[in-house]
Design a protein around this motif. Structure first.
Motif: not given
Lengths: 263, 271
Positions: B41, B44-45, B95, B198
């Motif tokens: 996660d 990903s950001h 994140l 994710g």
């Protein structure tokens, strides 16, 4: 000249040496000025109350943390620079994989002990070497070899981890409270395995323990720590007074019984 | 030939889906076992931040994404090694920092548009041959890494300290794992979307860890479930005209729910 001769050690050789080892963080010393040696073939029990720094001493011995002052020598080398890991077996109190549904079988985990550095062909070697079988049999887990490690009882898991260490053919075995969470029968089995490894195979044992009775019965040498080294010597030299001081409790009944039973 | 195979974009989607479906769980096994599932996660950001810079500077967004995730992977692993802060907190900090930067940069780029949405939620219509070649190259690297460093990955996933005391260079293995995870996420964006990739790293692994005995079988099963979810999800997406990324992830979640339900029923019957 070998490392041991250089250090002026005895004929048997020193496996592990703490020299004024101190470790702490944020200005608090978790362990302070610890000095003692562990000779080849000894069976050392490390006693102390909760939070006394027992596990920290083991981590120092394995080079997992560096002393803030003093030094820790493993087979004559600074523990955190030590590289000859096949000489050392380690059985931690608990492993991360037990809590994460780790899917590996018992024989896979024991095979981990064979690790000797980068080997890109290892993935394709599915057979189980004879040494892994022998180690599993030595601790009585051969019948569990196809089971998932996470599906075993605590006592069985401890024995699998001991087998994982044995497959390396180590000179010294360090165990952190191997009896914790293990039932009475399992503890007896554990101690008989350790006794055999120490007396028959000559493996040095350093065991952190809570179990004063077992320590008096099994260990040759006792090191008591409560941040500093309170006592270090033959197990039968330790006195009731020292144990009471160590744990901060009058332990007359317990200690009295044990001392008489085991002397 | 069925209608679904008559469209070039669907062929590309299937190829991309198979690659992502295999890559994400192959790395995911080792992340989940280290309790690092959340790293997916966070990265990903970070990848989204890379996309934002890509949109702002009019460069190819995946390249910016690769740079950003690799940098973040090094930072996260260094923080974990030095114990500067707890692992989960470090992931949260990364994140939200990344997301904040992404929001600001996307705003500056005037980029709240369809192009951004294709990265957020995936857009199989936009998957082009360059995306597929990059994914194929990454797949080759990931497979080589997982196979060659299998003992190191297995040991350090089982227990960090035990691995160190066996002579495994845990930091190096973790670092490469994190960098490859970032690369997988970045290159999977067009297929499943940055917000959903994710799930493919975690959900197939959750199923295989419940079912498989042995680490190699667990990796194989997770990869099979990942590929199966991609193929099934894309087919559903085509015929039902729904979002592909959502259909793929819902398929894998469906498999997880079915597995758990079966375990429950089997448990009841045996009891």
């Amino acid at each position: 000249m070998t490392v041991n001769e250089r250090n002026g050690s005895s004929a048997n050789g020193v496996n592990l040496e703490f020299r004024n080892a101190t470790y702490g963080y944020e200005a608090i010393d978790v362990v302070k000025d610890i000095s003692f040696t562990v000779e080849q073939g000894d069976f050392v029990a490390l006693l102390g109350p909760n939070g006394s720094g027992k596990t920290t001493l083991v981590r120092l011995a394995l080079g997992l943390v560096n002393p803030t002052r003093g030094e820790v020598l493993l087979f004559g080398a600074q523990a955190h620079r030590f590289r000859d890991w096949h000489q050392v077996g380690y059985v931690p109190q608990t492993v991360e994989g037990i809590h994460t549904q780790f899917p590996a079988t018992v024989e896979e985990i024991v095979s981990h002990g064979l690790y000797k550095g980068f080997d890109p062909t290892r993935f394709w070697k599915l057979g189980i070497p004879e040494s892994v079988r022998i180690s599993m049999e030595a601790v009585g887990v051969a019948n569990l070899r196809k089971r998932r490690i996470s599906a075993l009882s605590t006592g069985q898991q401890q024995r699998v981890l001991i087998a994982r260490s044995l497959v390396r053919d180590p000179k010294i075995l360090l165990l952190d409270e191997p009896e914790a969470g293990v039932d009475a029968a399992g503890q007896e089995q554990l101690y008989s395995i350790l006794r055999r490894l120490n007396t028959e195979d000559g493996i040095t044992i350093l065991m952190v323990s809570h179990d004063i009775g077992a320590v008096m019965r099994e260990a040759k040498t006792v090191a008591c720590i409560n941040r500093t080294l309170v006592f270090h010597g033959p197990a039968h030299h330790i006195t009731q007074r020292e144990l009471s001081d160590l744990y901060g409790l009058p332990m007359d009944v317990l200690v009295h019984d044990l001392m008489h039973e085991h002397r | 030939m069925p209608e679904i195979f008559q469209y070039d974009f669907m062929i590309r989607a299937f190829v991309g889906g198979v690659l992502v479906g295999a890559l994400a769980p192959a790395l995911g096994v080792f992340l989940v076992l280290r309790r690092l599932a959340l790293i997916a996660d966070s990265l990903s950001h970070v990848a989204l931040t890379g996309v934002a810079f890509g949109l702002l500077t009019k460069t190819f967004p995946p390249i910016a994404g690769l740079l950003a995730t690799s940098t973040a992977a090094v930072a996260i692993e260094t923080v974990r090694l030095k114990r500067l802060m707890p692992g989960d907190v470090a992931l949260a900090v990364v994140l939200y920092s990344a997301l904040a930067v992404a929001v600001v940069v996307i705003g500056l780029a005037g980029g709240f548009n369809v192009d951004l949405f294709s990265y957020l939620f995936g857009s199989i219509l936009t998957v082009n041959n360059t995306d597929l070649w990059l994914l194929a190259a990454l797949a080759a690297v990931v497979i080589t890494f997982v196979v060659s460093f299998y003992p190191e990955l297995a040991q350090s996933s089982f227990d960090t300290d035990l691995a160190r005391v066996s002579g495994v260079r845990v930091f190096g293995v973790n670092l490469v794992l994190a960098i490859l995870t970032g690369a997988t996420i970045t290159l999977s964006m067009r297929v499943v979307g940055v917000l959903l990739v994710g799930a493919l790293i975690v959900v197939p692994v959750m199923v295989s860890l419940r079912v498989a005995t042995g680490l190699r079988p667990a990796i194989g099963l997770a990869v099979a479930i990942g590929i199966g979810s991609s193929l099934f999800g894309l087919t559903i997406a085509f015929y039902a005209n729904v979002a592909a990324g959502g259909a793929i992830v819902l398929t894998s979640v469906g498999i997880l729910v079915l597995t758990m339900a079966t375990e429950y029923v089997v448990g009841k019957v045996r009891a």
